[in-house]
Write a protein that holds these residues in place. Structure first.
Motif, PDB file in Angstrom:
ATOM      1  N   ALA A 331       0.839  -1.203   0.000  1.00 19.23           N
ATOM      2  CA  ALA A 331       0.000   0.000   0.000  1.00 19.23           C
ATOM      3  C   ALA A 331       0.868   1.245   0.000  1.00 19.23           C
ATOM      4  O   ALA A 331       1.615   1.480   0.953  1.00 19.23           O
ATOM      5  N   SER A 332       0.746   2.043  -1.030  1.00 17.88           N
ATOM      6  CA  SER A 332       1.578   3.244  -1.160  1.00 17.88           C
ATOM      7  C   SER A 332       0.762   4.523  -1.102  1.00 17.88           C
ATOM      8  O   SER A 332       1.308   5.611  -1.276  1.00 17.88           O
ATOM      9  N   ALA A 333      -0.549   4.425  -0.878  1.00 18.20           N
ATOM     10  CA  ALA A 333      -1.394   5.611  -0.805  1.00 18.20           C
ATOM     11  C   ALA A 333      -2.558   5.348   0.132  1.00 18.20           C
ATOM     12  O   ALA A 333      -2.984   4.207   0.324  1.00 18.20           O
ATOM     13  N   VAL A 334      -3.061   6.422   0.756  1.00 15.22           N
ATOM     14  CA  VAL A 334      -4.224   6.313   1.630  1.00 15.22           C
ATOM     15  C   VAL A 334      -5.112   7.525   1.408  1.00 15.22           C
ATOM     16  O   VAL A 334      -4.620   8.639   1.197  1.00 15.22           O
ATOM     17  N   THR A 335      -6.427   7.307   1.419  1.00 19.70           N
ATOM     18  CA  THR A 335      -7.395   8.390   1.235  1.00 19.70           C
ATOM     19  C   THR A 335      -8.414   8.356   2.366  1.00 19.70           C
ATOM     20  O   THR A 335      -8.902   7.287   2.739  1.00 19.70           O
ATOM     21  N   PHE A 336      -8.714   9.532   2.915  1.00 21.78           N
ATOM     22  CA  PHE A 336      -9.759   9.663   3.922  1.00 21.78           C
ATOM     23  C   PHE A 336     -11.059  10.051   3.213  1.00 21.78           C
ATOM     24  O   PHE A 336     -11.084  11.017   2.447  1.00 21.78           O
ATOM     25  N   VAL A 337     -12.139   9.323   3.482  1.00 18.01           N
ATOM     26  CA  VAL A 337     -13.425   9.551   2.828  1.00 18.01           C
ATOM     27  C   VAL A 337     -14.509   9.623   3.892  1.00 18.01           C
ATOM     28  O   VAL A 337     -14.483   8.868   4.871  1.00 18.01           O
ATOM     29  N   SER A 338     -15.465  10.521   3.706  1.00 17.62           N
ATOM     30  CA  SER A 338     -16.620  10.573   4.592  1.00 17.62           C
ATOM     31  C   SER A 338     -17.653   9.546   4.162  1.00 17.62           C
ATOM     32  O   SER A 338     -17.968   9.428   2.971  1.00 17.62           O
ATOM     33  N   GLY A 339     -18.198   8.785   5.115  1.00 23.41           N
ATOM     34  CA  GLY A 339     -19.219   7.803   4.792  1.00 23.41           C
ATOM     35  C   GLY A 339     -20.453   8.427   4.198  1.00 23.41           C
ATOM     36  O   GLY A 339     -21.165   7.808   3.408  1.00 23.41           O
ATOM     37  N   HIS A 340     -20.711   9.689   4.535  1.00 22.40           N
ATOM     38  CA  HIS A 340     -21.886  10.355   3.978  1.00 22.40           C
ATOM     39  C   HIS A 340     -21.773  10.523   2.470  1.00 22.40           C
ATOM     40  O   HIS A 340     -22.772  10.576   1.771  1.00 22.40           O
ATOM     41  N   ALA A 341     -20.525  10.581   1.976  1.00 21.29           N
ATOM     42  CA  ALA A 341     -20.340  10.716   0.534  1.00 21.29           C
ATOM     43  C   ALA A 341     -20.819   9.466  -0.193  1.00 21.29           C
ATOM     44  O   ALA A 341     -21.265   9.522  -1.341  1.00 21.29           O
ATOM     45  N   ALA A 342     -20.758   8.317   0.486  1.00 19.91           N
ATOM     46  CA  ALA A 342     -21.201   7.081  -0.135  1.00 19.91           C
ATOM     47  C   ALA A 342     -22.707   7.065  -0.333  1.00 19.91           C
ATOM     48  O   ALA A 342     -23.220   6.456  -1.269  1.00 19.91           O
ATOM     49  N   ALA A 343     -23.418   7.728   0.558  1.00 21.81           N
ATOM     50  CA  ALA A 343     -24.876   7.740   0.467  1.00 21.81           C
ATOM     51  C   ALA A 343     -25.387   8.914  -0.360  1.00 21.81           C
ATOM     52  O   ALA A 343     -26.577   8.997  -0.651  1.00 21.81           O
ATOM     53  N   ALA A 355      -7.850   1.398  -6.690  1.00 15.91           N
ATOM     54  CA  ALA A 355      -6.613   1.031  -7.383  1.00 15.91           C
ATOM     55  C   ALA A 355      -5.741   0.182  -6.470  1.00 15.91           C
ATOM     56  O   ALA A 355      -5.761   0.315  -5.245  1.00 15.91           O
ATOM     57  N   GLN A 356      -4.969  -0.701  -7.071  1.00 10.51           N
ATOM     58  CA  GLN A 356      -4.119  -1.579  -6.279  1.00 10.51           C
ATOM     59  C   GLN A 356      -3.120  -0.765  -5.473  1.00 10.51           C
ATOM     60  O   GLN A 356      -2.542   0.207  -5.954  1.00 10.51           O
ATOM     61  N   GLY A 357      -2.912  -1.151  -4.221  1.00 12.17           N
ATOM     62  CA  GLY A 357      -1.977  -0.434  -3.361  1.00 12.17           C
ATOM     63  C   GLY A 357      -2.576   0.795  -2.716  1.00 12.17           C
ATOM     64  O   GLY A 357      -1.846   1.659  -2.243  1.00 12.17           O
ATOM     65  N   HIS A 358      -3.913   0.887  -2.678  1.00 12.09           N
ATOM     66  CA  HIS A 358      -4.575   2.064  -2.116  1.00 12.09           C
ATOM     67  C   HIS A 358      -5.375   1.650  -0.887  1.00 12.09           C
ATOM     68  O   HIS A 358      -6.151   0.696  -0.931  1.00 12.09           O
ATOM     69  N   THR A 359      -5.201   2.379   0.211  1.00 11.00           N
ATOM     70  CA  THR A 359      -5.979   2.154   1.433  1.00 11.00           C
ATOM     71  C   THR A 359      -7.052   3.226   1.533  1.00 11.00           C
ATOM     72  O   THR A 359      -6.780   4.406   1.290  1.00 11.00           O
ATOM     73  N   VAL A 360      -8.253   2.826   1.916  1.00 11.74           N
ATOM     74  CA  VAL A 360      -9.362   3.769   2.079  1.00 11.74           C
ATOM     75  C   VAL A 360      -9.799   3.750   3.542  1.00 11.74           C
ATOM     76  O   VAL A 360     -10.104   2.681   4.089  1.00 11.74           O
ATOM     77  N   ALA A 361      -9.813   4.911   4.184  1.00 12.23           N
ATOM     78  CA  ALA A 361     -10.321   5.055   5.551  1.00 12.23           C
ATOM     79  C   ALA A 361     -11.632   5.821   5.465  1.00 12.23           C
ATOM     80  O   ALA A 361     -11.663   6.977   5.037  1.00 12.23           O
ATOM     81  N   VAL A 362     -12.717   5.166   5.864  1.00 14.57           N
ATOM     82  CA  VAL A 362     -14.055   5.747   5.733  1.00 14.57           C
ATOM     83  C   VAL A 362     -14.532   6.212   7.103  1.00 14.57           C
ATOM     84  O   VAL A 362     -14.775   5.404   8.002  1.00 14.57           O
ATOM     85  N   TYR A 363     -14.653   7.526   7.254  1.00 16.18           N
ATOM     86  CA  TYR A 363     -15.151   8.119   8.484  1.00 16.18           C
ATOM     87  C   TYR A 363     -16.682   8.067   8.504  1.00 16.18           C
ATOM     88  O   TYR A 363     -17.333   8.223   7.472  1.00 16.18           O
ATOM     89  N   MET A 364     -17.235   7.879   9.702  1.00 17.57           N
ATOM     90  CA  MET A 364     -18.694   7.887   9.871  1.00 17.57           C
ATOM     91  C   MET A 364     -19.346   6.953   8.867  1.00 17.57           C
ATOM     92  O   MET A 364     -20.373   7.255   8.266  1.00 17.57           O
ATOM     93  N   GLY A 365     -18.726   5.774   8.681  1.00 18.43           N
ATOM     94  CA  GLY A 365     -19.148   4.895   7.598  1.00 18.43           C
ATOM     95  C   GLY A 365     -19.960   3.685   8.001  1.00 18.43           C
ATOM     96  O   GLY A 365     -20.542   3.028   7.129  1.00 18.43           O
ATOM     97  N   ALA A 366     -20.017   3.338   9.302  1.00 16.48           N
ATOM     98  CA  ALA A 366     -20.686   2.093   9.688  1.00 16.48           C
ATOM     99  C   ALA A 366     -22.162   2.096   9.320  1.00 16.48           C
ATOM    100  O   ALA A 366     -22.699   1.086   8.860  1.00 16.48           O
TER     101      ALA A 366
END
Length: 446
Positions: A331-343, A355-366
């Motif tokens: 993993a060479s990259a990480v992105t912070f995302v709001s869970g509200h954006a998914a909805a 993309a391969q090697g990408h970590t996603v951290a989803v805030y307020m996502g549960a």
């Protein structure tokens, strides 16, 4: 008290250093740092003593030290002998140097290691720019003494400079702002008026009070009022000054709360009333924290404000459960995302996140786990991609569930169905497989 602590002005004066080697070099450097003119000698001679103010001896040989001390004392000069308090007239303490502010710690030569340890502890508590604050005070001393005749009001002015809004701005590096605020305080003190207030937008971190920054902890002790998020735990609020007013203004899904504009208006009202306001936000104020809106409102109102970062949830939670957000091999990259954006509305960013090697951290996502799963799968993520859900990360009641992306909605149920469910973060990517669940008795492992 075995030794009287004194601070000598050595600027331009001659200090004799007898001896060679590391100990002698350290003493010569110390004298030069105080502005002294250093005279070096390998062995003592009468000519070396002429015009000297003090002497250091560090020959490394006991008999040579004694000979040098006898000659120096015959010239009536105070002398320090390296590692030998019995032969010394004065000792060298452990020193914390912040320009105008100098702190010396001594154990009377009994335990230099203890003195060094105490110095380190004190040094961690002293702000880096405390010397600049002392210079600011010096630059206002003549004005304050001339304009504020009443001694009690003058003492109050100096206390507020050191511990109040102007001092805090100076410590944060905003000298221009500190001077503007101090001029207002000076005028208020002159006429016995109300001093200026200030707002500090402070990150509380992910929940563990030991992860507060030093500046955040200091401000909690200075605040008149703390306007805090609902997610800031009692353990952190307990670090506040005992008589500080605590006001919960947090917003949480499914609960009545303050509107953002109301929070901003309350901050402005209280600062104008002369209060020291801490707006305490979970995580970091500038990562999904709306701190940018609050600083914009305060600046538009012409009020002083500072921002103190906090450890954002993704960093604190990942560290707590042993997940490296980046990893040299996978993993060479990480992105912070709001869970509200998914909805919400669809965005072109999701294909990039898978993309391969990408970590996603989803805030307020549960609570949006279904949308998060579907967006990532639609963008091309593999259903077998590792995921982890961490609830109450870094706190004593931390819970973690691990599994695969295809199971995300099912994993999220145990983190959303309880009435006392805490804040949760979702981590998606190969690194999620590193989650350490061995110490998580309530964890669900799939």
């Amino acid at each position: 008290m075995k030794h009287l602590p004194l601070f000598f002005d050595l600027a331009g004066r001659t200090v004799l250093v007898v001896g060679q080697g590391a100990a002698a070099e350290r003493r010569a450097a110390l004298a030069r740092s105080a502005g002294a003119v250093v005279r070096r000698a390998e062995a003592i001679a009468p000519a070396h003593l002429a015009g000297a103010t003090a002497a250091f001896v560090a020959t490394g040989d006991t008999e040579s030290d004694r000979t040098a001390v006898a000659a120096i004392r015959s010239a009536r000069l105070p002398v320090n002998v390296a590692d030998c308090p019995a032969l010394s007239d004065f000792i060298v303490p452990a020193i914390i140097d912040r320009d105008e502010v100098v702190v010396a710690v001594s154990t009377a030569g009994t335990s230099p290691t203890l003195a060094t340890e105490l110095r380190a502890r004190i040094e961690a508590l002293l702000p880096e720019r405390v010397g600049a604050l002392a210079r600011l005070a010096a630059s206002f001393r003549t004005q304050a003494n001339a304009l504020i005749g009443d001694p009690a009001r003058r003492r109050a002015f100096w206390r507020r400079l050191v511990a109040g809004p102007a001092g805090r701005l100076m410590l944060s590096g905003d000298e221009a702002g500190a001077r503007r605020l101090l001029l207002g305080d000076l005028e208020a003190a002159r006429h016995a008026g109300r001093p200026s207030g200030i707002a500090h937008i402070v990150g509380a971190g992910p929940g563990d009070p030991d992860l507060l920054t030093l500046r955040a902890a200091q401000l909690l002790q200075e605040a008149d009022v703390i306007l805090h998020d609902d997610l800031v735990p009692p353990a952190i609020l307990g670090r506040a000054r005992r008589d500080a007013e605590l006001v919960c203004v947090g917003k949480r899904k499914g609960r009545a709360s303050w509107a953002q504009k109301e929070i901003e208006a309350e901050m402005i009202r209280r600062v104008r009333a002369g209060e020291i306001v801490v707006r305490l936000k979970a995580g970091d104020p500038f990562v999904f924290g709306r701190g940018g809106e609050e600083i914009e409102a305060l600046r538009a109102a012409g009020l002083p404000v500072s921002v103190v970062p906090g450890i954002t949830a993704a960093l604190g939670v990942a560290a707590s459960v042993g997940i490296p957000l980046t990893h040299r091999r996978i993993a060479s990259a990480v992105t912070f995302v709001s869970g509200h954006a998914a909805a919400g509305a669809r965005t072109s960013a999701w294909p990039t996140l898978v993309a391969q090697g990408h970590t996603v951290a989803v805030y307020m996502g549960a609570t949006e786990a279904v949308s998060v799963r579907d967006r990532l799968l639609d963008a091309g993520a593999s259903p077998s991609t590792p995921v982890a859900i961490v609830e109450n990360g870094t706190r004593p009641d931390e819970r973690v569930s691990v599994g695969r992306l295809s199971d995300l909605a099912r994993l999220a149920v145990s983190h959303t169905s309880r009435g006392d469910a805490g804040p949760s973060l979702i981590i998606v990517g190969e690194v999620a497989a590193f989650a350490d669940v061995r110490q998580q008795p309530l964890a669900q492992v799939s």
